[in-house]
Design an enzyme around this catalytic site. Structure first.
Site, PDB file in Angstrom:
ATOM      1  N   LYS B  75       0.953  -1.020   0.059  1.00 28.82           N
ATOM      2  CA  LYS B  75      -0.153  -0.012  -0.131  1.00 28.82           C
ATOM      3  C   LYS B  75       0.866   0.867  -0.055  1.00 28.82           C
ATOM      4  O   LYS B  75       1.933   1.197   0.268  1.00 28.82           O
ATOM      5  CB  LYS B  75      -0.530   0.185   1.243  1.00 28.82           C
ATOM      6  CG  LYS B  75      -1.988   1.276   1.099  1.00 28.82           C
ATOM      7  CD  LYS B  75      -2.545   0.699   2.301  1.00 28.82           C
ATOM      8  CE  LYS B  75      -4.171   1.483   2.512  1.00 28.82           C
ATOM      9  NZ  LYS B  75      -4.609   1.441   3.660  1.00 28.82           N
ATOM     10  N   SER B 150      -9.882   1.449   2.898  1.00 27.47           N
ATOM     11  CA  SER B 150      -8.680   1.903   1.821  1.00 27.47           C
ATOM     12  C   SER B 150      -7.990   1.462   1.023  1.00 27.47           C
ATOM     13  O   SER B 150      -7.631   2.128   0.178  1.00 27.47           O
ATOM     14  CB  SER B 150      -8.363   2.993   2.550  1.00 27.47           C
ATOM     15  OG  SER B 150      -7.743   2.036   3.553  1.00 27.47           O
ATOM     16  N   SER B 174      -9.669  -1.368   7.120  1.00 29.87           N
ATOM     17  CA  SER B 174      -9.561  -0.402   5.988  1.00 29.87           C
ATOM     18  C   SER B 174      -9.110  -1.731   4.786  1.00 29.87           C
ATOM     19  O   SER B 174      -8.187  -1.882   3.844  1.00 29.87           O
ATOM     20  CB  SER B 174      -8.102   0.291   6.144  1.00 29.87           C
ATOM     21  OG  SER B 174      -9.232   1.993   5.907  1.00 29.87           O
TER      22      SER B 174
END
Lengths: 96, 484, 483
Positions: B75, B150, B174
Site C-alpha cells: 500500500k 481504504s 481498511s
C-alpha cells in the site's frame, strides 16, 4: 447533559490551518453538521465512573536506552525540502 | 496454470525448487499489470526495473527466507527507502522516503521482492478508494463497483492476480472491507502484533498493517514474516510470532463460535446474512459450536470511532505543512498563508473533513463532550469483547452489511460511507485481531463476493487461522477468480 | 501609591543526555545545520517516537532534588500548534499527568547579584507548580525575506519548571535562577548554560498596589538569554507597568519580547491567532510507571548546595563567606573536600583555596579540574604550617611555586631552605650576637621600655634570613633579658 453548540467550520478550519474556499466551507458545514449530529449519540451513553482508553495495549515503561543511532546526512535530510538554502529548510519569513 | 495464478505458497515453493525464477514471477505480474491497470487502477506506481533487479538478486543467491523471490505489493502509505510514498495525496507529491518501514525490512529479510505500490483512499481515509487523488480503483468482479477501501488497491491487485499478496493497513476496516468486496483474505492483526514504524499514520491507536492474500495460508505466511516486537514502535508487543501456518490444520473441534446478537439484528442484506449463516453451519459441521453472545455497546462504535480516529488524524496530518517535504503552495507571503494554502490545495475533501472533525472534537469546550467521552465508550467496547471472549473463542459476523457498492454511490454522502464500516470498526477500538474471508457470492448485476469476519481475542491470530483454515478446507470460494 | 511586582517563571532546561528525547540522534550543541536529524525528529511520515529513559530519570531526579511529588504514573500528550520550527506541528509534552508536582527551592544568599546583597531577604522559599518533560523545537535563523530552519535541536529533551508567582523583585528572580542553575549542575541534570540556550526562561510579571490581594494584568516576557538579562528585562517591565498605572493607563495581557540591545521589551506581533492546544494523550507512547525505577533515581540525589554549605560551616568550621564561595562551584567544593581529607586545619585549607587557588586559577584561565596542584598536595602544604615548619606567609609563597611547577610543598620548602629554624641552641647564639651589638637598646629595655624587644626580634629574624621561628626568638630574648 446539554447539547454542545454546533460546529463552526470556518473557525475550526482556521485552527487546522486549512484555507477553505467559501464554497467548501458551506459544503463542509452542512456535511459536518450531519456527522456531528450522528456522533452526538455517544453522549447518550452513561459513562460515569468509566476510565478513558487511550491505547489498545495495556503496557507501560516502554522506553529506550540513551544510546546514539546514526542520523541522516544533511543531504538526505534536505532532499525532500520544497525550498532549501545553505543547509537550512527555508520558509517565508517568520515574524516574532 | 499461469504464473500469475500462483498463491504465495505455490510461488515460494516453485522458486525454492528452482522450477521458476523470481524474475519470471515478476515479469508475469508486470505483464498482468500492464494489461489490466489502465482499467483497474489498483496500482499507483511501480518501478519495473527495480523489482526485476531485486528478483535477479534473489535468483542469484540461495533462499534467505520463507518468502524467497515472492513478489509482494505494498500500500502506498508504507515507507520504502528511495521510493515515492504518496498516500494517494497531492500533498506528498514528489516525496521519497529516506528510510524503510519495519515491515519492509522484515519482508526483505524473508526474501520477498517488492513489486509496486497500491492505490488507496487518500491517507487511508475512506471505504471505497475513491478519495485517491490519482484515480479510483475498480472492483475486479464488477468495474462499476468499488473495491472497498481504504486498501482497495491492495485488494483489487490481489483479486485480479496482479500480485500474489499485498500489505494494507486497517484503522477501521481498511483491510477487511476491501478483502470482502474483492473476494480476498484480509487480516487486521492484534494491535501491537505488527510494528507501525514506517506506516504513515492515520489514527495511531487504531492502525495496524496486515496482509491481503488469496487464501488463509498465504495470509498466515505473510503475517509471520511481518510480526514481532520492534524497538522503534513503543506500542509493538513483545511476543514473537507463533507458527501461524501450523494453526491452519489444527481443526476446530469444540471451538466456541460467538454470534454477536447486535450484528445480526437487521441492517444487512438478506443474501449476505444467508451466506454468513451458511458458513456458520459449515463450521458447526466441522465440530465447532455456535453460541449467541452480546456486544452491548456496538451501536456506539461508529460514533466513538469517528471521534477518536479523526482526533488522532488531525494531529497526525498536521506535519504536512510544506516545510520539510511534499508540496508547498506557490509564493506564500508568510508561514500562516503557507500552511493554509498548502494544506487546502494538498488535501482532498474527505481528508479535510476528517481533519476539521478531529480538530473540532479536541478543541476547547468540546474536548470532554466528544473526545473524552469517546475514550470512555472505547473502554466499554473493549470490555464487551473481553466478556465475549470469556464465553467463546472467536466471534463470527459479516464483514460488511452488503456487497461492493457502486462507484459514486456514497461519495457525496460521507456519513453513509462511514456506516459502511459498521461491522469492522469495533475490532480496531478494542485492539483485537480479525480476519475476513470469502463465504459465498451474491448476484447483483454481476456476481459479488461476500465476506465472513472472524474476530479473535488479543493475540488470538492462531485461532483465526484454525477457523479460516478449516473453512477453506471445506469450501472452494477462495478459489474463484474474477477476470478469468 | 506604591506598587509591588508579582513574578512567576517558566524555566526550560535542556537535559544532559547523549541522545534526543525520542530518537537516537545525538543531543549536541554546535553541529553543522541539519546533520543531527532522522525520520523521527524531522517528523517524516510514518516515523514513531521512542522515549529516552535517561531523560525521564533526569526529570524525576530534578523533582526529588526540589522536593516535588513524583507522579506514580505519568504520560505524554500532544500539544498542537503550527510553527515552522516544530516538525510535527504538535509537541510531545506532558499535560495533566506531569512527572513532578509541587516542591520548591530556597534561594541562597550568594545567589543574589553582588550589588544587591543589601536587598537579600534570608531564607526565601519559592514554590513550584510542576515539572514536566517535553521536546525542544528547531532553531530558526531570520534573513531579509525568509527564515531558515535547522532541526538539530528539534526533539532534544527539554524540562519545564513552572514556579508559583512567589517572586517579588528582579533581584529575587535573578537569585532564584542562580540557585536553580546550581542545583541542576549539582544533579548533573543539565549544563544549564543560558548563553547556549540550555536554560531558557519566560517570565510572567504583573504589578499591583502594595497591600492589594488581587493580581494585576499579567505580561509574559520572552527571549532573555542570560540571568542578568532576566533581571534587566524584569526591572524594565516593572518600571513600564508601574509608570503606565501611575499615569492612569491600562495594561493589556500580552506577550512581550526582551530586546537586549535596546534594553526594552516590545509586544510580539507573531502570535495574533488564539491558541487552542487541543491536548490529547500521545497514542504512540505508553504511560510511564515511576515506581519501577524511582528508587534507582533516589540513590542519585546529591547533597544540595545549601546543605553542603551548612555542613562546611558547621562541621568543617569554614567561614560563611568562604563556604558560599566553595559550594557555588560543585567541582571546587569537591576539590576542597579532597584537600581537607587528612587535615585538621580545614579553615587554613579553605583560605588557601578561596584566596590563593582561585586567584592563580583565574590568572591562568583554568578551571579547578585543571589545577596543577592536586587537592592532596594542598592538604600537605597546610599540614606543614600546622606543624610549625613554615609560617603561613611562607605557605602562600610555596603555594605559588607549587602552582607554577606542580611540585610538592615539602620539596620546595627544603630546596629554598625555607624551613624555620626552631633549634634553641642556634637561636640562642643569634640572640647573643644581637644583644651584644645593641647595648643602648638593652639599656632602654632594662629601664622599662619593654616594647623595644620587638626591634631586637626583628634584627634576629633578619640575621636568620627570616628562617628563625619568631615565637621562639621572642621567648629566648625575653628570657635572656630577664623579662
Amino acid at each position: 447533559m446539554s447539547a454542545p453548540s454546533s460546529i463552526d467550520v470556518g473557525y475550526v478550519a482556521q485552527l487546522a490551518r486549512l484555507k477553505l474556499s467559501e464554497e467548501e466551507t458551506r459544503r463542509f458545514q452542512g456535511q459536518l453538521e450531519q456527522i456531528v449530529r450522528y456522533i452526538e449519540q455517544i453522549r447518550r451513553l452513561d459513562v460515569a465512573g468509566i476510565e478513558p482508553t487511550a491505547h489498545a495495549v495495556d503496557r507501560s515503561n516502554v522506553t529506550r536506552d540513551d544510546a546514539a543511532a546514526p542520523s541522516l546526512s544533511s543531504e538526505e535530510a534536505l532532499a525532500n525540502a520544497p525550498v532549501r538554502a545553505n543547509g537550512l529548510f527555508m520558509v517565508p519569513k517568520v515574524i516574532e | 496454470m499461469e504464473l500469475h495464478e500462483f498463491t504465495v505458497s505455490e510461488a515460494a515453493a516453485t522458486v525454492r525448487r528452482r522450477e521458476v525464477s523470481s524474475t519470471d514471477l515478476v515479469r508475469a505480474l508486470l505483464a498482468r499489470m500492464e494489461a489490466l491497470e489502465p482499467a483497474l487502477g489498483a496500482m499507483l506506481h511501480w518501478d519495473a526495473e527495480a523489482a526485476l533487479a531485486e528478483a535477479r538478486a534473489r535468483d542469484a543467491e540461495p533462499p534467505i527466507g520463507p518468502l524467497h523471490g515472492v513478489p509482494i505489493a505494498l500500500k502506498d502509505n508504507l515507507s520504502v527507502k528511495g521510493q515515492f510514498c504518496s498516500c494517494a495525496s497531492r500533498i506528498l507529491q514528489g516525496y521519497r522516503a529516506p528510510y524503510d518501514a519495519t515491515v519492509v525490512e522484515k519482508l526483505r529479510q524473508a526474501g520477498a521482492v517488492l513489486l509496486g505500490r497500491t492505490n488507496m483512499d487518500e491517507f487511508a481515509m475512506g471505504s471505497s478508494t475513491e478519495s485517491s487523488v490519482i484515480c479510483p480503483t475498480r472492483n475486479p468482479w464488477d468495474f462499476e463497483r468499488t473495491p472497498g477501501g481504504s486498501s482497495g488497491g491492495s485488494a483489487a491487485a490481489v483479486a485480479a492476480r496482479e500480485s500474489f499478496a499485498a500489505l494494507g493497513s486497517d484503522t477501521g476496516g481498511s483491510i477487511r472491507q476491501p478483502a470482502a468486496f474483492c473476494g480476498c483474505v484480509g487480516l487486521k492483526p492484534t494491535y501491537g502484533r505488527v510494528s507501525r514504524y514506517g506506516l504513515v499514520a492515520f489514527a495511531s491507536s487504531l492502525d495496524q498493517i496486515g496482509p491481503l492474500a488469496r487464501d488463509a495460508q498465504d495470509a498466515a505466511r505473510i503475517l509471520h514474516a511481518i510480526s514481532g516486537p520492534d524497538p522503534r514502535d513503543s506500542t509493538s508487543l513483545p511476543d514473537a510470532p507463533p507458527d501461524f501456518v501450523a494453526a491452519l490444520g489444527r481443526g476446530i473441534r469444540r471451538l466456541k463460535l460467538g454470534l454477536p446478537r447486535e450484528y445480526f439484528s437487521g441492517g444487512m442484506d438478506a443474501d449476505v446474512e444467508q451466506a454468513v449463516r451458511a458458513a456458520v453451519r459449515v463450521l458447526e459441521g466441522l465440530g465447532a459450536e455456535a453460541v449467541e453472545i452480546s456486544l452491548p455497546h456496538t451501536e456506539h462504535a461508529v460514533a466513538a470511532y469517528y471521534v477518536l480516529a479523526t482526533a488522532e488524524a488531525s494531529a497526525n496530518l498536521a506535519r504536512f505543512d510544506g516545510v520539510r517535504y511534499g508540496r508547498r503552495a506557490e509564493n506564500p507571503a508568510d508561514p500562516l498563508e503557507m500552511y493554509g494554502r498548502t494544506r487546502a490545495e494538498g488535501f482532498g475533501a474527505e481528508v479535510k473533513r476528517r481533519i476539521i472533525l478531529g480538530t473540532y472534537v479536541l478543541s476547547s469546550g468540546y474536548h470532554d463532550a466528544y473526545y473524552l467521552h469517546a475514550q470512555k465508550v472505547r473502554t466499554l467496547i473493549r470490555r464487551d469483547f473481553r466478556q465475549a471472549f470469556e464465553r467463546c473463542d472467536v466471534l463470527l459476523t459479516p464483514t460488511t452489511p452488503s456487497p461492493a457498492f457502486k462507484l459514486g454511490e456514497k461519495i457525496q454522502d460521507p456519513l453513509q460511507m462511514y456506516l459502511a464500516d459498521i461491522f469492522t470498526i469495533a475490532a480496531n477500538l478494542a485492539g483485537v485481531c480479525a480476519l475476513s474471508l470469502t463465504c459465498g457470492f451474491v448476484e447483483r448485476e454481476k456476481k459479488l463476493p461476500v465476506g465472513l469476519q472472524i474476530i479473535g481475542p488479543w493475540m488470538g491470530e492462531e485461532t483465526l487461522f484454525r477457523v479460516a483454515g478449516a473453512y477453506e478446507q471445506a469450501s472452494a470460494w477462495h478459489k474463484e477468480a474474477p477476470l478469468g | 501609591m506604591n506598587y509591588e511586582a508579582v513574578i512567576g517563571l517558566e524555566v526550560h532546561v535542556q537535559l544532559r543526555t547523549r541522545t534526543k528525547m525520542f530518537c537516537g540522534c545525538e543531543n549536541e550543541f554546535g553541529a553543522a545545520p541539519n546533520t543531527r536529524t532522522c525520520p523521527v525528529c524531522l517528523g517524516l511520515p510514518g516515523a514513531l517516537p521512542t522515549p529516552n529513559h535517561a531523560a525521564i530519570h533526569l526529570v524525576a531526579l530534578t523533582g526529588l532534588m526540589l522536593g516535588c511529588e513524583i507522579a506514580p504514573r505519568c504520560k505524554f500528550d500532544r500539544k498542537s500548534y503550527f510553527y515552522p520550527d516544530m516538525p510535527k506541528n504538535y509537541q510531545i509534552s506532558q499535560y495533566d499527568l506531569p512527572t513532578c508536582r509541587g516542591g520548591g527551592l530556597e534561594i541562597m544568599r550568594e545567589s543574589y547579584p553582588k550589588d544587591a546583597q543589601k536587598k537579600v531577604v534570608a531564607g526565601r522559599y519559592i514554590r513550584l507548580v510542576r515539572i514536566h518533560l517535553e521536546e525542544d523545537v528547531a532553531k530558526s535563523f531570520h534573513f531579509e525575506t525568509a527564515s531558515g530552519i535547522d532541526f538539530n535541536r528539534a526533539g532534544t529533551p527539554l524540562m519545564e519548571i513552572v514556579t508559583m508567582p512567589d517572586l517579588r523583585s528582579p533581584e529575587e528572580a535573578f537569585a532564584f535562577l542562580s540557585t536553580l542553575k546550581l542545583v541542576l549542575l549539582y544533579g548533573g541534570v543539565s549544563d544549564a548554560d543560558m548563553e547556549k540556550g540550555q536554560l531558557r526562561c519566560d517570565c510572567n510579571v504583573s504589578v499591583r498596589p502594595v497591600g492589594q490581594e488581587e493580581l494585576g494584568t499579567k505580561v509574559e516576557i520572552k527571549n532573555m538569554n542570560s540571568i542578568s538579562g532576566v533581571r534587566r528585562a524584569l526591572a524594565y517591565e516593572i518600571e513600564r507597568q508601574t509608570e503606565m498605572l501611575r499615569g492612569g493607563g491600562r495594561l493589556t495581557q500580552e506577550t512581550r519580547r526582551w530586546d537586549e540591545a535596546a534594553g526594552a521589551t516590545f509586544a510580539m506581533r507573531g502570535k495574533e491567532m488564539a491558541h487552542d492546544y487541543r491536548y490529547f494523550p500521545e497514542p504512540d507512547l505508553l504511560p510511564v510507571d515511576t515506581a519501577a525505577w524511582l528508587d534507582d533515581v533516589r540513590r542519585r540525589v546529591p547533597e544540595l548546595p545549601l546543605a553542603r554549605k551548612r555542613r562546611f560551616v558547621e562541621m568543617l568550621k569554614v567561614s560563611d563567606s568562604n563556604a558560599g564561595v566553595l559550594v557555588a562551584d560543585c567541582a571546587l567544593a569537591d576539590w576542597f573536600e579532597k584537600a581537607v581529607k587528612d587535615v585538621t586545619n580545614t579553615q587554613g585549607v579553605a583560605n588557601l583555596v578561596v584566596n590563593d587557588l582561585l586567584r592563580e586559577l583565574g590568572a591562568a584561565g583554568k578551571g579547578v579540574t585543571e589545577s596543577p596542584v592536586a587537592p592532596e598536595a594542598l592538604g600537605a602544604l597546610v599540614a606543614l604550617t600546622d606543624a610549625g615548619r613554615i609560617s603561613s606567609s611562607q605557605a602562600k609563597e610555596v603555594f605559588v611555586e607549587m602552582f607554577r611547577t606542580g611540585r610538592a610543598a615539602a620539596e620546595i620548602v627544603t630546596e629554598r631552605g625555607l624551613e624555620q629554624v626552631s633549634d634553641a641552641g642556634a637561636i640562642g647564639k643569634l640572640c647573643d650576637e644581637v644583644l651584644e651589638g645593641n647595648a643602648p637598646i638593652v639599656v632602654q629595655i632594662r629601664a622599662g621600655n619593654a616594647k623595644a624587644v620587638g626591634n631586637l626580634v626583628g634584627q634576629v629574624m633578619k640575621l636568620s634570613k627570616g628562617k628563625a621561628n619568631p615565637a621562639m626568638v621572642n621567648a629566648v630574648l625575653h628570657r635572656k633579658l630577664g623579662l
